[in-house]
Design a protein around this motif. Structure first.
Motif, PDB file in Angstrom:
ATOM      1  N   ASN A 180       0.815  -1.226   0.000  1.00 60.35           N
ATOM      2  CA  ASN A 180       0.000   0.000   0.000  1.00 60.35           C
ATOM      3  C   ASN A 180       0.845   1.271   0.000  1.00 60.35           C
ATOM      4  OD1 ASN A 180      -2.306  -1.565  -0.017  1.00 60.35           O
ATOM      5  ND2 ASN A 180      -2.406  -1.648   2.198  1.00 60.35           N
ATOM      6  N   ASP A 181       1.951   1.258   0.747  1.00 59.04           N
ATOM      7  CA  ASP A 181       2.812   2.444   0.785  1.00 59.04           C
ATOM      8  C   ASP A 181       3.930   2.382  -0.237  1.00 59.04           C
ATOM      9  OD1 ASP A 181       1.215   3.351   2.806  1.00 59.04           O
ATOM     10  OD2 ASP A 181       2.600   2.872   4.418  1.00 59.04           O
ATOM     11  N   ASP A 182       4.029   1.254  -0.927  1.00 61.90           N
ATOM     12  CA  ASP A 182       4.983   1.070  -2.021  1.00 61.90           C
ATOM     13  C   ASP A 182       6.442   1.248  -1.584  1.00 61.90           C
ATOM     14  OD1 ASP A 182       5.294   0.286  -4.669  1.00 61.90           O
ATOM     15  OD2 ASP A 182       5.472   2.350  -5.377  1.00 61.90           O
ATOM     16  N   LEU A 183       6.747   0.812  -0.362  1.00 68.58           N
ATOM     17  CA  LEU A 183       8.141   0.832   0.078  1.00 68.58           C
ATOM     18  C   LEU A 183       8.836  -0.426  -0.432  1.00 68.58           C
ATOM     19  CD1 LEU A 183       7.955   2.007   3.817  1.00 68.58           C
ATOM     20  CD2 LEU A 183       8.497   3.358   1.802  1.00 68.58           C
ATOM     21  N   SER A 184      10.112  -0.319  -0.695  1.00 71.90           N
ATOM     22  CA  SER A 184      10.887  -1.483  -1.138  1.00 71.90           C
ATOM     23  C   SER A 184      11.236  -2.343   0.071  1.00 71.90           C
ATOM     24  CB  SER A 184      12.164  -1.030  -1.837  1.00 71.90           C
ATOM     25  OG  SER A 184      13.053  -0.459  -0.889  1.00 71.90           O
ATOM     26  N   LEU A 185      11.649  -3.567  -0.201  1.00 70.89           N
ATOM     27  CA  LEU A 185      12.090  -4.454   0.878  1.00 70.89           C
ATOM     28  C   LEU A 185      13.251  -3.818   1.637  1.00 70.89           C
ATOM     29  CD1 LEU A 185      11.992  -7.897  -0.985  1.00 70.89           C
ATOM     30  CD2 LEU A 185      10.263  -6.934   0.558  1.00 70.89           C
ATOM     31  N   ALA A 186      14.163  -3.199   0.893  1.00 76.71           N
ATOM     32  CA  ALA A 186      15.333  -2.573   1.525  1.00 76.71           C
ATOM     33  C   ALA A 186      14.915  -1.413   2.427  1.00 76.71           C
ATOM     34  CB  ALA A 186      16.301  -2.079   0.447  1.00 76.71           C
ATOM     35  N   GLU A 187      13.958  -0.619   1.993  1.00 80.98           N
ATOM     36  CA  GLU A 187      13.496   0.507   2.816  1.00 80.98           C
ATOM     37  C   GLU A 187      12.836   0.019   4.103  1.00 80.98           C
ATOM     38  OE1 GLU A 187      12.379   3.940  -0.451  1.00 80.98           O
ATOM     39  OE2 GLU A 187      11.082   2.170  -0.320  1.00 80.98           O
ATOM     40  N   ILE A 188      12.026  -1.006   3.992  1.00 82.74           N
ATOM     41  CA  ILE A 188      11.377  -1.558   5.187  1.00 82.74           C
ATOM     42  C   ILE A 188      12.435  -2.139   6.119  1.00 82.74           C
ATOM     43  CG2 ILE A 188       9.734  -3.276   6.061  1.00 82.74           C
ATOM     44  CD1 ILE A 188       8.300  -3.020   3.283  1.00 82.74           C
ATOM     45  N   ALA A 189      13.369  -2.879   5.543  1.00 82.70           N
ATOM     46  CA  ALA A 189      14.437  -3.488   6.344  1.00 82.70           C
ATOM     47  C   ALA A 189      15.228  -2.429   7.090  1.00 82.70           C
ATOM     48  CB  ALA A 189      15.357  -4.321   5.449  1.00 82.70           C
TER      49      ALA A 189
END
Length: 122
Positions: free
Chosen positions: A32-41
């Motif tokens: 929904n917020d379109d964050l990448s895996l790296a950004e979430i990590a």
């Protein structure tokens, strides 16, 4: 890709509350917020692979629930059926207006339309 994103959104809308809080949060951030895996990590100080594992597990959980319940499939069938009923109701009302001008038919058409509205609200 759009179909996959739509399917994931539908799964989350129907069954998202059945995920763990962490799965819900990561799933929401990713889809929904379109964050990448790296950004979430980076935001949660875990590995990219850890984030991916949580999201994949959430996806599997949602897919398994849909496979067992079929609620989304039933929802789409119901929407298609109510659309067809609405079209038939409109045709019936138009035919009555053009040929018969029968108040009883007009009332029945309104009742049918109201019943379809009730179905769509559920």
């Amino acid at each position: 890709m759009k179909n996959q994103a739509y399917r994931m959104a539908m799964l989350y809308d129907f069954y998202g509350d059945l995920l763990t809080p962490r799965q819900k949060e990561f799933y929401d951030l990713y889809y929904n917020d379109d964050l990448s895996l790296a950004e979430i990590a980076e935001n949660y100080d875990i590995t990219r692979q850890g984030v991916r594992d949580i999201i994949v597990r959430a996806e599997k959980t949602l897919e398994d629930i849909e496979e067992k319940t079929g609620l989304i499939q039933r929802y789409h069938r119901t929407r298609a059926t109510t659309a067809a009923l609405r079209s038939l109701c409109s045709q019936l009302q138009a035919l009555n207006q053009a040929r018969f001008m029968d108040r009883e038919l007009d009332d029945l058409g309104r009742q049918l339309s109201d019943a379809i509205d009730d179905l769509e609200r559920e």
